[in-house]
Motif scaffolding. Structure first.
Motif, mmCIF file in Angstrom:
data_model
loop_
_atom_site.group_PDB
_atom_site.id
_atom_site.type_symbol
_atom_site.label_atom_id
_atom_site.label_comp_id
_atom_site.label_asym_id
_atom_site.label_seq_id
_atom_site.Cartn_x
_atom_site.Cartn_y
_atom_site.Cartn_z
ATOM 1 N N LEU A 71 0.882 -1.361 -0.003
ATOM 2 C CA LEU A 71 -0.022 0.090 0.111
ATOM 3 C C LEU A 71 0.828 1.313 0.071
ATOM 4 O O LEU A 71 0.500 2.384 -0.747
ATOM 5 N N LEU A 72 1.981 1.177 0.858
ATOM 6 C CA LEU A 72 2.768 2.288 0.903
ATOM 7 C C LEU A 72 3.886 2.571 -0.381
ATOM 8 O O LEU A 72 4.544 3.425 -0.512
ATOM 9 N N GLY A 73 3.885 1.373 -1.120
ATOM 10 C CA GLY A 73 4.705 1.469 -2.483
ATOM 11 C C GLY A 73 6.112 1.373 -1.811
ATOM 12 O O GLY A 73 6.828 1.814 -2.598
ATOM 13 N N MET A 74 6.163 0.703 -0.580
ATOM 14 C CA MET A 74 7.703 0.705 -0.476
ATOM 15 C C MET A 74 8.255 -0.719 -0.190
ATOM 16 O O MET A 74 7.445 -1.764 -0.107
ATOM 17 N N SER A 75 9.509 -0.924 -0.115
ATOM 18 C CA SER A 75 10.258 -2.089 -0.024
ATOM 19 C C SER A 75 9.854 -2.922 1.291
ATOM 20 O O SER A 75 9.796 -2.241 2.338
ATOM 21 N N ARG A 76 9.602 -4.174 1.210
ATOM 22 C CA ARG A 76 9.141 -4.866 2.691
ATOM 23 C C ARG A 76 10.386 -4.672 3.686
ATOM 24 O O ARG A 76 9.925 -4.331 4.914
ATOM 25 N N THR A 77 11.495 -4.754 3.094
ATOM 26 C CA THR A 77 12.666 -4.611 3.995
ATOM 27 C C THR A 77 12.640 -3.277 4.593
ATOM 28 O O THR A 77 13.032 -3.012 5.910
ATOM 29 N N HIS A 78 12.435 -2.362 3.868
ATOM 30 C CA HIS A 78 12.462 -1.116 4.129
ATOM 31 C C HIS A 78 11.626 -0.829 5.273
ATOM 32 O O HIS A 78 11.741 -0.145 6.476
ATOM 33 N N LEU A 79 10.487 -1.396 5.274
ATOM 34 C CA LEU A 79 9.203 -1.221 6.121
ATOM 35 C C LEU A 79 9.613 -1.756 7.340
ATOM 36 O O LEU A 79 9.342 -1.294 8.394
ATOM 37 N N TYR A 80 10.365 -3.001 7.357
ATOM 38 C CA TYR A 80 10.506 -3.647 8.677
ATOM 39 C C TYR A 80 11.457 -2.902 9.352
ATOM 40 O O TYR A 80 11.568 -2.878 10.498
ATOM 41 N N LYS A 81 12.385 -2.108 8.716
ATOM 42 C CA LYS A 81 13.565 -1.564 9.469
ATOM 43 C C LYS A 81 12.829 -0.178 10.172
ATOM 44 O O LYS A 81 13.076 0.174 11.099
ATOM 45 N N LEU A 82 11.434 0.187 9.339
ATOM 46 C CA LEU A 82 10.859 1.341 10.143
ATOM 47 C C LEU A 82 9.907 0.960 11.173
ATOM 48 O O LEU A 82 9.953 1.437 12.404
ATOM 49 N N LEU A 83 9.539 -0.327 11.237
ATOM 50 C CA LEU A 83 8.828 -0.758 12.355
ATOM 51 C C LEU A 83 9.670 -1.324 13.354
ATOM 52 O O LEU A 83 9.301 -1.099 14.546
ATOM 53 N N ASP A 84 10.890 -1.618 13.204
ATOM 54 C CA ASP A 84 11.995 -2.095 14.246
ATOM 55 C C ASP A 84 12.197 -0.603 14.936
ATOM 56 O O ASP A 84 12.516 -0.609 16.097
ATOM 57 N N ALA A 85 12.311 0.429 14.169
ATOM 58 C CA ALA A 85 12.632 1.640 14.973
ATOM 59 C C ALA A 85 11.499 2.490 15.556
ATOM 60 O O ALA A 85 11.763 3.358 16.042
ATOM 61 N N ASP A 86 10.300 1.463 15.266
ATOM 62 C CA ASP A 86 9.243 2.346 15.813
ATOM 63 C C ASP A 86 8.670 3.726 15.293
ATOM 64 O O ASP A 86 8.077 4.302 15.861
ATOM 65 N N VAL A 87 9.073 3.883 14.001
ATOM 66 C CA VAL A 87 8.614 5.084 13.187
ATOM 67 C C VAL A 87 7.398 4.705 13.041
ATOM 68 O O VAL A 87 6.234 5.632 13.060
ATOM 69 N N LEU A 88 6.989 3.614 12.572
ATOM 70 C CA LEU A 88 5.470 3.118 12.359
ATOM 71 C C LEU A 88 5.068 2.334 13.374
ATOM 72 O O LEU A 88 5.706 1.054 13.545
ATOM 73 N N PRO A 89 3.983 2.590 14.152
ATOM 74 C CA PRO A 89 3.690 1.945 15.314
ATOM 75 C C PRO A 89 3.132 0.443 14.717
ATOM 76 O O PRO A 89 2.419 0.598 13.694
ATOM 77 N N SER A 90 3.316 -0.555 15.691
ATOM 78 C CA SER A 90 2.601 -1.912 15.113
ATOM 79 C C SER A 90 2.572 -2.744 16.403
ATOM 80 O O SER A 90 2.903 -2.399 17.637
ATOM 81 N N ARG A 91 1.709 -3.758 16.163
ATOM 82 C CA ARG A 91 1.332 -4.583 17.390
ATOM 83 C C ARG A 91 1.963 -5.963 17.201
ATOM 84 O O ARG A 91 1.894 -6.512 16.087
ATOM 85 N N ARG A 92 2.411 -6.702 18.143
ATOM 86 C CA ARG A 92 2.945 -8.002 17.850
ATOM 87 C C ARG A 92 1.845 -9.017 17.698
ATOM 88 O O ARG A 92 0.937 -9.028 18.654
ATOM 89 N N VAL A 93 1.811 -10.025 16.709
ATOM 90 C CA VAL A 93 0.902 -11.060 16.669
ATOM 91 C C VAL A 93 1.611 -12.297 16.336
ATOM 92 O O VAL A 93 2.060 -12.413 15.277
#
Lengths: 141, 331
Positions: A71-93
């Motif tokens: 949806l963001l038009g972004m690489s998955r790896t890139h997104l994971y970096k931002l999730l790890d850095a908590d730039v984009l909030p997420s919940r663990r499932v």
């Protein structure tokens, strides 16, 4: 569509009965002009008529990182970096994570400045380089 | 020590003819397109390097102009040209005056030069502040270009390595060997293959962790050089930074990403050279003129950010933009 608690719903264009579509268009026509609900329903109708499937998501809905990246038009790896850095909030499932649609929408608007900046830096690269050379030349003195 | 070079006055007033490449003579006024002055295509300048550019200061064939001592001047002789050469306190050699050798004339170049020194003073011929500023700019340009070349090589090497092992890291060096590293950079390549080859996705992610915050412009230049080395299409890159890292990614089919890696290694590109968009996009018209004029970024309907600066006529229209536009028209 079943009113879901956990699914992002996709209406496949090939599944839609045209008689039902006509009834939807009639309903939309009766809504006041400028009605946001009318606009949204009209978008669904127009898309399906063109043969394009439509995805509907509740703002509370949770997305997988793969989905979010698409949806963001972004690489998955890139997104994971931002999730790890908590730039984009997420919940663990389980072992993975889920991202709330509302958070995604907010994140996308915050990124506007970063994406615009990169485009501008590319466009002005030659002029910026000349300024950099001038600056380095002054430092040589 | 930079090579011997002519002063601007000497080029403009004395070297009026005999240019091997007249474009060089014209180029002197255009800072951006002019080659280093020591390399200009004129016999007097080229002979200058041959005679005075050698390392052994012992000056095998150098002859001073007699009668001039403060400062001392050296003679430059080619078949058609005579010149006066000056070595400044920093050891930089300058060609400050030149003239065509006139066979059989009563006064030769050196006599008239000596007379001119007496009449106008040596300062008229010595390098000016503008000459020195020009030299400094050339030295800075050469240093930057060398640094960019090595950065380009690091990026291409890391990309090839990351294609095999998944990720590769390297330091973004400072400009001088003794400077601390500006940043550390990581390149990651991920190929996600699907049963259906059309759905295979390739990703390249570049993450830059700045270390020396004092050199913002240099670091910004480093990023452009890195990204251009890996994927020169400007609109292929997506930026999304964290607090500590500046992160950029390219997403495409697995095949396209593999092609990028192959092209980066074989192409003979100028560091930092990029390609603007190849398709024309739809964007909101209310600010389009503003974006063109001030060079700010617009957001295309398809989501790509770009600075509009090309004539869209003749370009194919972005299919994603077209789709979104039609859907807006229908509502």
């Amino acid at each position: 569509m079943t009113p879901g608690r956990s699914n992002v719903e996709t209406l496949s264009a090939t599944n839609v009965d045209h008689g039902e579509l006509a009834r939807l268009d009639a309903v939309v026509a009766e809504l006041p002009s400028g009605s946001p609900l009318g606009a949204a329903l009209q978008y669904v109708s127009a898309s399906v008529r063109r043969g394009e499937s439509v995805t509907l998501a509740n703002d509370e809905e949770l997305l997988t990182p793969a989905r979010a990246a698409r949806l963001l038009g972004m690489s998955r790896t890139h997104l994971y970096k931002l999730l790890d850095a908590d730039v984009l909030p997420s919940r663990r499932v389980g072992r993975d994570r889920r991202i709330a649609m509302a958070d995604l929408v907010e994140f996308e608007s915050l990124r506007h400045a970063q994406r615009a900046e990169l485009a501008e830096r590319f466009a002005h690269a030659t002029a910026s380089r000349a300024l950099l050379v001038d600056q380095l030349a002054r430092e040589e003195a | 020590m930079p090579p011997p070079r002519p002063t601007l006055r000497c080029i403009r007033e004395d070297l009026q003819s005999d240019w091997g490449d007249t474009a060089h003579q014209r180029a002197v006024t255009d800072l951006d397109s002019c080659p280093p002055l020591s390399g200009l295509d004129h016999p007097a300048i080229q002979h200058l390097s041959a005679l005075f550019g050698v390392e052994d200061g012992a000056s095998l064939n150098r002859e001073s102009i007699s009668g001039l001592t403060d400062p001392m001047w050296w003679k430059l002789k080619t078949s058609r040209w005579r010149g006066a050469v000056y070595v400044d306190d920093d050891g930089q050699t300058w060609l400050c005056a030149a003239g065509l050798r006139r066979a059989g004339e009563k006064s030769d170049f050196y006599s008239s030069f000596t007379r001119e020194i007496g009449r106008l003073g040596a300062a008229h011929f010595l390098p000016t502040a503008e000459d020195k500023a020009r030299l400094r700019r050339e030295v800075a340009e050469a240093r930057l270009a060398t640094w960019e070349e090595s950065l380009y090589t690091s990026a291409v090497t890391a990309l090839a390595s990351a294609q095999i092992s998944g990720r590769a890291s390297f330091d973004v060096p400072g400009l001088a060997a003794s400077d601390p590293a500006l940043a550390s950079a990581t390149v990651e390549v991920a190929i996600l293959t699907d049963d259906d080859p059309e759905d295979s996705i390739g990703e390249i992610v570049v993450a830059v962790t700045p270390r020396d915050w004092a050199r913002q412009e240099l670091l910004a230049r480093a990023e452009i050089v890195l990204l251009a080395a890996i994927s020169p299409d400007e609109q292929s890159w997506v930026a999304g930074h964290s607090a500590k890292q500046r992160i950029f990614s390219v997403t495409d089919s697995a095949e396209a990403v593999e092609a990028l890696v192959a092209q980066s290694a074989s192409a003979d590109r100028t560091p930092g050279e990029t390609r603007a968009g190849a398709v024309s996009h739809y964007t909101h018209k209310s600010r389009l003129a503003e974006h063109y004029v001030i060079g700010s970024a617009a957001r295309a309907l398809c989501g790509v950010y770009f600075v509009p600066r090309q004539d869209p006529e003749g370009m194919a229209i972005c299919p994603q933009c077209e789709t979104v536009f039609r859907s807006l028209e229908a509502t």
